[in-house]
Structures are given as structure tokens and as C-alpha cells.
Scaffold this active site. Sequence first.
Site, PDB file in Angstrom:
ATOM      1  CE  LYS A  45      43.636  39.902  33.634  1.00  0.00           C
ATOM      2  NZ  LYS A  45      44.530  39.247  34.607  1.00  0.00           N
ATOM      3  CE  LYS A  47      40.548  41.342  36.687  1.00  0.00           C
ATOM      4  NZ  LYS A  47      41.060  40.319  37.604  1.00  0.00           N
TER       5      LYS A  47
HETATM    6  N1  C2G Z   1      40.630  33.269  42.381  1.00  0.00           N
HETATM    7  C1  C2G Z   1      40.019  32.296  43.167  1.00  0.00           C
HETATM    8  N2  C2G Z   1      39.034  32.640  44.022  1.00  0.00           N
HETATM    9  C2  C2G Z   1      38.649  33.937  44.141  1.00  0.00           C
HETATM   10  C3  C2G Z   1      39.272  34.938  43.364  1.00  0.00           C
HETATM   11  C4  C2G Z   1      40.287  34.577  42.485  1.00  0.00           C
HETATM   12  O1  C2G Z   1      40.365  31.096  43.060  1.00  0.00           O
HETATM   13  N3  C2G Z   1      37.645  34.239  45.019  1.00  0.00           N
HETATM   14  C5  C2G Z   1      41.690  32.855  41.449  1.00  0.00           C
HETATM   15  C6  C2G Z   1      41.345  33.151  40.000  1.00  0.00           C
HETATM   16  O2  C2G Z   1      40.507  32.124  39.459  1.00  0.00           O
HETATM   17  C7  C2G Z   1      42.727  33.174  39.353  1.00  0.00           C
HETATM   18  C8  C2G Z   1      43.612  33.747  40.480  1.00  0.00           C
HETATM   19  O3  C2G Z   1      42.873  33.574  41.715  1.00  0.00           O
HETATM   20  O4  C2G Z   1      43.149  31.843  39.067  1.00  0.00           O
HETATM   21  C9  C2G Z   1      43.920  35.231  40.282  1.00  0.00           C
HETATM   22  O5  C2G Z   1      42.694  35.927  40.206  1.00  0.00           O
HETATM   23  P1  C2G Z   1      42.658  37.280  39.311  1.00  0.00           P
HETATM   24  O6  C2G Z   1      43.723  38.181  39.740  1.00  0.00           O
HETATM   25  O7  C2G Z   1      41.242  37.738  39.248  1.00  0.00           O
HETATM   26  O8  C2G Z   1      43.071  36.664  37.897  1.00  0.00           O
HETATM   27  P2  C2G Z   1      42.390  36.924  36.481  1.00  0.00           P
HETATM   28  O9  C2G Z   1      42.084  38.350  36.305  1.00  0.00           O
HETATM   29  O10 C2G Z   1      41.340  35.908  36.313  1.00  0.00           O
HETATM   30  O11 C2G Z   1      43.653  36.661  35.502  1.00  0.00           O
HETATM   31  O12 C2G Z   1      45.694  35.089  31.556  1.00  0.00           O
HETATM   32  C10 C2G Z   1      44.904  34.751  32.671  1.00  0.00           C
HETATM   33  C11 C2G Z   1      44.510  35.970  33.462  1.00  0.00           C
HETATM   34  O13 C2G Z   1      45.628  36.792  33.719  1.00  0.00           O
HETATM   35  C12 C2G Z   1      43.836  35.530  34.762  1.00  0.00           C
END
Ligand code: C2G
Length: 131
Positions: A45, A47
Site C-alpha cells: 500500500k 503507506k
Molecule cells: N475512511 C472514511 N473517511 C475518511 C477516511 C477513511 O470513511 N475520511 C474509511 C476508508 O474509506 C476505509 C476506512 O475508513 O474504509 C479505513 O481507511 P484507511 O485506513 O485509509 O483504509 P485503506 O488504506 O483505504 O485500506 O484492502 C482494503 C484496504 O486495506 C483499505
Amino acid sequence: MKRVITYGTFDLLHYGHINLLRRAKALGDYLIVALSTDEFNDKEKHKKCYFSYEHRKELLEAIRYVDLVIPEENWEQKKTDVHKYDVDVFVIGDDWTGKFDFLKDEGVEVVYLPRTPEISTTQIKENLSNQ
Ligand code: C2G
């Protein structure tokens, strides 16, 4: 018992994450969070997490909506996870809309929820570094 699963990194936990988890739990009775491991974040990712997997797991386990935290180690595990954990609903933010529709073929309801606008871990880091 309706079982829901969601996936994510959840670094620097914020109210956007909580909004997602609260709505995810409301879709069933039991919420599983597959939490991206440090290695998966780093290698797949791209990250860089502030908190380690263990600390991000500890934070998630303290949230009233979360019933179980499991590791997310790769992109492929969703297809087996939904059977392994007897999942009825897969839910994730709408930044992923369409990306996991294949889970419908596994008999799982797929729900994309609107993200909480104006907050993100990236935004938090940028704001702090500009202070
Ligand atoms: N999220 C949200 N609103 C935000 C930030 C995040 O609704 N302002 C949601 C994202 O859409 C996700 C969850 O919170 O459903 C976790 O966010 P992240 O940690 O950024 O997840 P991500 O990197 O998108 O990982 O296999 C799928 C991935 O692991 C998803």
C-alpha cells in the site's frame, strides 16, 4: 448473527474512521476489522504508518463497534476471509467503489459507504508538519 467485515490501515485513528466503523457495525451484529499489517502497508500500500500494527490493533480493539481484529496481509485474502469468518456483509469507504464487487460471487453483500469529507491521515500529517 449478521457478520460484517471491513479492511483498512486505520493509522492515526480519527473520526472519519470511527464514522465508518459505526456505520459498518450498524449493518449487522458482529464487526470484524482486517487491519493492514506493517509489512502489507509498506510493501503493497506504500503507506508509512505512524503507529505499529500492534498499537493500531490495540486502538481498534478499544472501539465499542469492533468485535474482532484480524491481520490483513495481502490483497487476495478477502475471498477466503469471507468464508473463514462466515461473513454476510463486506463494507468499505466509497473511495473503493466497484473494487470488491467480486465478493458478491461469494454470496456476500458488498456495501460502499460515503467517506467522511475533509479528514484523512494524510491531511493530519500535513497540517501538523505545517505548524
Ligand atoms: N475512511 C472514511 N473517511 C475518511 C477516511 C477513511 O470513511 N475520511 C474509511 C476508508 O474509506 C476505509 C476506512 O475508513 O474504509 C479505513 O481507511 P484507511 O485506513 O485509509 O483504509 P485503506 O488504506 O483505504 O485500506 O484492502 C482494503 C484496504 O486495506 C483499505
